[in-house]
Scaffold this motif. Structure first.
Motif, PDB file in Angstrom:
ATOM      1  N   UNK A   1      38.433 -14.404 -37.397  1.00  0.00           N
ATOM      2  CA  UNK A   1      38.012 -15.745 -36.980  1.00  0.00           C
ATOM      3  C   UNK A   1      38.939 -16.815 -37.532  1.00  0.00           C
ATOM      4  N   UNK A   2      39.350 -16.665 -38.789  1.00  0.00           N
ATOM      5  CA  UNK A   2      40.259 -17.661 -39.358  1.00  0.00           C
ATOM      6  C   UNK A   2      41.611 -17.659 -38.666  1.00  0.00           C
ATOM      7  N   UNK A   3      42.005 -16.496 -38.150  1.00  0.00           N
ATOM      8  CA  UNK A   3      43.302 -16.400 -37.461  1.00  0.00           C
ATOM      9  C   UNK A   3      43.221 -16.857 -36.017  1.00  0.00           C
ATOM     10  N   UNK A   4      42.112 -16.544 -35.332  1.00  0.00           N
ATOM     11  CA  UNK A   4      42.053 -16.770 -33.884  1.00  0.00           C
ATOM     12  C   UNK A   4      40.946 -17.719 -33.436  1.00  0.00           C
ATOM     13  N   UNK A   5      40.042 -18.088 -34.337  1.00  0.00           N
ATOM     14  CA  UNK A   5      38.980 -19.021 -33.984  1.00  0.00           C
ATOM     15  C   UNK A   5      37.703 -18.321 -33.569  1.00  0.00           C
ATOM     16  N   UNK A   6      36.612 -19.081 -33.620  1.00  0.00           N
ATOM     17  CA  UNK A   6      35.303 -18.527 -33.266  1.00  0.00           C
ATOM     18  C   UNK A   6      35.237 -18.078 -31.814  1.00  0.00           C
ATOM     19  N   UNK A   7      35.911 -18.821 -30.939  1.00  0.00           N
ATOM     20  CA  UNK A   7      35.825 -18.533 -29.509  1.00  0.00           C
ATOM     21  C   UNK A   7      36.396 -17.158 -29.170  1.00  0.00           C
ATOM     22  N   UNK A   8      37.341 -16.703 -29.978  1.00  0.00           N
ATOM     23  CA  UNK A   8      37.994 -15.425 -29.691  1.00  0.00           C
ATOM     24  C   UNK A   8      37.223 -14.238 -30.247  1.00  0.00           C
ATOM     25  N   UNK A   9      36.153 -14.522 -30.992  1.00  0.00           N
ATOM     26  CA  UNK A   9      35.445 -13.424 -31.651  1.00  0.00           C
ATOM     27  C   UNK A   9      34.460 -12.720 -30.723  1.00  0.00           C
TER      28      UNK A   9
END
Length: 208
Positions: A19-27
């Protein structure tokens, strides 16, 4: 080929990194499973829903934010509690927006809030004053940290005003724009903390 060993700690660490690398939306559980090299259903054995998993992440961040002393001069504790919160937020820019909206009405959340509130009690504030300054402290931390971690990723106008036009139309704002630079954020944050400490000291002095 044997499946990789899973554990709750391994899952939460991988989730936070993702999440820190790609954001919540990508999870998603599927993207997490790919990162862990397992089946998505294996994760549900440890966390039956995304909400359960995210609550575990909240607890990890709260533990980081709790890195401040419970004894000593209240002003120093105030500064250290604020700094610990900011460092936690900056370390986890992808997940912090979720934490910022999370109601801390569970054990770990209430425990941290109780420790923060104790700083205001140590200052000698009465219940009404403690409540006001405690809330102001929380508002400031959340607002300042959200601004820092979201930055250019925040929603914005489709057609921003050109800089040259803004300089003519809004000279006051544009004249202070250089002071919003990333390298000045820490000093600005600390300035706000000092102002709030001074407000408490002034209030206490008036009542003596």
């Amino acid at each position: 080929m044997p499946r990789p060993a899973l554990s709750a700690d391994k899952i939460t660490a991988a989730t936070l990194a993702l999440i820190d690398a790609e954001g919540l939306e990508a999870f998603s559980f599927r993207s997490l499973a790919a990162r862990l090299g397992c089946q998505a259903m294996s994760i549900y054995h440890y966390f039956p829903s995304k909400q359960h998993l995210f609550e575990a992440l909240v607890n990890l961040l709260l533990a980081e934010a709790g890195d401040f002393p419970d004894t000593g001069e209240w002003q120093a504790r105030y500064r250290q509690a604020a700094t610990a919160w900011r460092e936690m937020a900056l370390a986890h820019p992808g997940f912090y927006p979720y934490l910022a909206q999370f109601r801390l009405n569970h054990g770990p959340g209430l425990a941290l809030l109780e420790r923060q509130l104790a700083i205001f009690e140590a200052a000698g504030l009465q219940p009404k004053g403690r409540s006001r300054h405690f809330r102001a402290f929380g508002f400031y931390l959340n607002g300042a940290c959200l601004d820092e971690v979201t930055g250019p990723h925040s929603p914005a106008a489709v057609t921003p005003l050109p800089v040259a036009e803004a300089a003519t139309a809004f000279p006051g704002l544009m004249s202070i724009a250089p002071h919003f630079a990333p390298e000045r954020r820490a000093a600005t944050f600390q300035h706000g903390i000092e102002l709030m400490i001074r407000a408490i000291e002034t209030e206490l002095a008036v009542k003596r």
